[in-house]
Design a protein around this motif. Structure first.
Motif, mmCIF file in Angstrom:
data_model
loop_
_atom_site.group_PDB
_atom_site.id
_atom_site.type_symbol
_atom_site.label_atom_id
_atom_site.label_comp_id
_atom_site.label_asym_id
_atom_site.label_seq_id
_atom_site.Cartn_x
_atom_site.Cartn_y
_atom_site.Cartn_z
ATOM 1 N N UNK A 188 0.833 -1.207 0.000
ATOM 2 C CA UNK A 188 0.000 0.000 0.000
ATOM 3 C C UNK A 188 0.868 1.258 0.000
ATOM 4 N N UNK A 189 1.955 1.242 0.779
ATOM 5 C CA UNK A 189 2.875 2.390 0.810
ATOM 6 C C UNK A 189 3.487 2.616 -0.575
ATOM 7 N N UNK A 190 3.920 1.519 -1.228
ATOM 8 C CA UNK A 190 4.530 1.643 -2.562
ATOM 9 C C UNK A 190 3.496 2.100 -3.591
ATOM 10 N N UNK A 191 2.295 1.526 -3.531
ATOM 11 C CA UNK A 191 1.238 1.892 -4.493
ATOM 12 C C UNK A 191 0.874 3.362 -4.371
ATOM 13 N N UNK A 192 0.710 3.830 -3.113
ATOM 14 C CA UNK A 192 0.328 5.233 -2.914
ATOM 15 C C UNK A 192 1.428 6.174 -3.397
ATOM 16 N N UNK A 254 22.766 -2.550 -1.783
ATOM 17 C CA UNK A 254 22.022 -1.952 -2.895
ATOM 18 C C UNK A 254 21.305 -3.054 -3.652
ATOM 19 N N UNK A 255 20.093 -2.774 -4.092
ATOM 20 C CA UNK A 255 19.325 -3.767 -4.848
ATOM 21 C C UNK A 255 18.288 -3.103 -5.719
ATOM 22 N N UNK A 256 17.427 -3.910 -6.271
ATOM 23 C CA UNK A 256 16.403 -3.405 -7.183
ATOM 24 C C UNK A 256 15.129 -4.208 -6.996
ATOM 25 N N UNK A 257 13.990 -3.539 -7.090
ATOM 26 C CA UNK A 257 12.691 -4.205 -7.003
ATOM 27 C C UNK A 257 11.945 -3.925 -8.295
ATOM 28 N N UNK A 258 11.384 -4.974 -8.888
ATOM 29 C CA UNK A 258 10.472 -4.793 -10.023
ATOM 30 C C UNK A 258 9.097 -5.175 -9.520
ATOM 31 N N UNK A 259 8.192 -4.213 -9.534
ATOM 32 C CA UNK A 259 6.872 -4.439 -8.963
ATOM 33 C C UNK A 259 5.806 -3.993 -9.954
ATOM 34 N N UNK A 260 4.681 -4.694 -9.960
ATOM 35 C CA UNK A 260 3.566 -4.307 -10.822
ATOM 36 C C UNK A 260 2.534 -3.562 -9.994
ATOM 37 N N UNK A 261 2.231 -2.341 -10.399
ATOM 38 C CA UNK A 261 1.242 -1.511 -9.708
ATOM 39 C C UNK A 261 0.170 -1.119 -10.712
ATOM 40 N N UNK A 262 -1.077 -1.465 -10.426
ATOM 41 C CA UNK A 262 -2.180 -1.112 -11.323
ATOM 42 C C UNK A 262 -2.007 -1.677 -12.717
ATOM 43 N N UNK A 263 -1.346 -2.848 -12.818
ATOM 44 C CA UNK A 263 -1.237 -3.525 -14.112
ATOM 45 C C UNK A 263 0.000 -3.152 -14.911
ATOM 46 N N UNK A 264 0.826 -2.189 -14.449
ATOM 47 C CA UNK A 264 2.042 -1.897 -15.198
ATOM 48 C C UNK A 264 3.263 -1.970 -14.283
#
Length: 559
Positions: A188-192, A254-264
């Motif tokens: 929720x924090x990332x989406x907002x 250090x790293x990287x996150x690939x996340x899908x938010x709202x379909x993209x």
């Protein structure tokens, strides 16, 4: 659809020769100029109907196509995907049987959906292409809107007394990070943050509190703070999804996150830092759907825009973009690369790290700890037969010398420096130890820039600034009309919405080359540039003020 989808549709139509190539290129140019999705342009112009386009997309990707989803979907099928997952990935389950689930999908080009949901649902996933608007409607109908707020979720979390974390095993920490409420809170924090177009997300532990802050348009805004007891589970959850070592809390990672938010799909760059009271984590949001990577959309004055286009199309030389961290230097260079990116041009970049992936460009991430520095990458580049080289930053004499060597042997080199103004870049190179005659023979132009906040167009109004403010800029009270933002819901009562660039362009002309060869001081170079028509950052800031784009306070702050 977003940029990646528009490019995929362009390639589909081109490969299948479904549209005249000239017309297709016109539509792609229109998409890049106006930002409207290519799919929408095709439908609006009636070059293809929505149904025809979706049929072609499904066939191209090898998925099933459905003209209209059924009116009813059974509860047992809907239960295979929960509401949070459906909203996050933009999917609705249509059929479920044995080890397979068929999903209606908003964005069939997002390949990560299949990978993520295969793992999450423990089933084989098959996608079904249909009208994205119908998928949206089905998500709202069956799962409702996600109206839960971070505050609501924090109130739901049952937090006990503070417990010692030093003695927790790696398995205990991982179990805490995998609890459903923690996963929901982090998502929720990332989406907002992404909805609010934040550029950075800060998770900061202190002795008696744990802060979460977003950086939006250059300013930090604090969220409702979670209880300090949640600091370890939240930071551990972030490290898990960034594939970092959750047991290691003594050294930065250090790293990287690939996340899908709202379909993209959105990329997040992750940096952890051990502090006195726990790990501070900062996420840099790299969302290509909101970043503007077209030179003509960067808000440059017409003369600066013309000079930049002229410089980047030269066969050799060095073009430097300068400014402090967060002033948009990398975005400007990426925009220039997109102008130059063509099948008959070889482009190589060395970056720390690679922020945005650009199709057709060879991008190298610098890793100093294994010996891959800017200098060593540049040396290797010269053996790769490039036409254009981008170096993320010139940090030392060795890198500067190789960049100059590359420019003198027929390559265009684009790079950045951290200096306060354009003439300061010349001084910085000399301070590094570069011979002035080499700078004179290789440097073509320096562009200094800053990002200032734009006045919110919804609440913009005239006002009369105080005399002290006007005197700082050397203006008279009756000279021009001035504007500021009153503050409204659209801009979160800040009076600002979005940012724009202000620019200072130093062109290295023959008189300036002579001054460089004569080892003239930086002040003499600045005076000559001003005599030749260079507009300073402060002057360009005044242009933005008089055009009603920004405020006096913003220009004073950044110039």
């Amino acid at each position: 659809m977003f940029e990646a989808q528009s490019i995929a549709i362009y390639e589909l139509l081109r490969d299948r020769e479904l549209l005249d190539r000239v017309r297709l290129d016109e539509l792609l140019e229109e998409h890049r100029d106006g930002g409207k999705p290519l799919a929408q342009l095709l439908i609006d112009s009636r070059d293809l109907s929505a149904n025809e386009l979706l049929v072609q997309v499904a066939d191209y990707l090898g998925w099933e196509f459905l003209t209209r989803p059924p009116a009813d979907i059974s509860e047992s099928v809907l239960a295979t995907v929960d509401g949070n997952m459906a909203r996050m990935y933009g999917v609705v389950p249509l059929r479920a049987g044995g080890t397979t689930v068929d999903l209606l999908v908003k964005d069939p080009f997002n390949s990560q959906i299949v990978d993520d949901l295969t793992f999450a649902l423990r089933r084989d996933i098959r996608l079904i292409v249909t009208d994205p608007d119908q998928v949206d409607a089905l998500i709202r109908h069956y799962y409702g809107e996600d109206d839960s707020s971070i505050e609501d979720l924090l109130n739901e979390l049952m937090v006990g007394p503070v417990s010692a974390t030093e003695d927790l095993s790696e398995q205990d920490i991982e179990a805490m990070a995998g609890e459903t409420p923690i996963i929901r809170l982090v998502n929720l924090v990332l989406s907002q943050a992404i909805r609010d177009k934040a550029s950075d997300i800060h998770f900061e532990p202190f002795e008696n509190e744990f802060k979460i802050r977003y950086r939006i348009d250059g300013a930090l805004y604090e969220l409702a703070p979670p209880p300090p007891q949640l600091a370890l589970p939240i930071t551990s959850r972030l490290k898990v999804i960034a594939s970092l070592n959750i047991a290691e809390r003594r050294v930065p990672q250090d790293g990287r996150i690939k996340i899908t938010i709202g379909g993209h799909q959105v990329d997040l760059r992750v940096s952890t830092l051990p502090t006195q009271f726990g790990e501070s984590i900062v996420l840099r949001v790299l969302d290509q759907s909101v970043i503007q990577l077209d030179v003509d959309k960067l808000g440059m004055p017409s003369d600066v825009y013309s000079h930049v286009n002229d410089v980047i199309k030269r066969p050799n030389g060095i073009f430097i973009v300068t400014g402090p961290t967060g002033s948009g230097k990398t975005t400007t260079l990426y925009s220039c690369l997109r102008v130059l990116n063509d099948t008959d041009v070889k482009i190589l970049t060395a970056e720390d790290p690679v922020e945005y992936e650009i199709e057709g460009i060879m991008q190298v991430a610098v890793r100093a700890h294994v010996g891959l520095t800017f200098a060593s990458a540049l040396r290797s580049f010269l053996r790769q037969d490039p036409d254009i080289i981008m170096v993320g930053e010139i940090r030392d004499l060795e890198t500067a010398q190789i960049a100059i060597q590359a420019s003198l042997t027929g390559h265009l080199v684009m790079t950045t420096l951290h200096t306060n103004d354009a003439p300061g870049a010349v001084t910085r190179l000399i301070d590094m130890g570069v011979e002035p005659f080499l700078i004179a023979s290789s440097l073509e132009a320096v562009l200094a820039q800053r990002l200032v906040r734009r006045i919110c167009p919804e609440c913009r109004q005239d006002y009369v600034p105080g005399r002290a403010l006007l005197e700082q800029l050397g203006l008279g009270i009756d000279e021009k009309r001035f504007y500021h933002g009153q503050g409204c819901e659209v801009c979160n009562e800040t009076g600002y919405r979005g940012r724009m660039g202000i620019f200072e362009m130093l062109r290295v002309t023959e008189p300036i080359r002579e001054l460089l060869t004569q080892q003239a001081p930086g002040l003499a170079i600045r005076h000559k540039a001003l005599n030749e028509g260079m507009r300073t950052l402060r002057d360009d800031g005044l242009r933005a003020i008089h055009n009603g784009f920004t405020t006096i306070e913003e220009v004073i702050k950044y110039t």
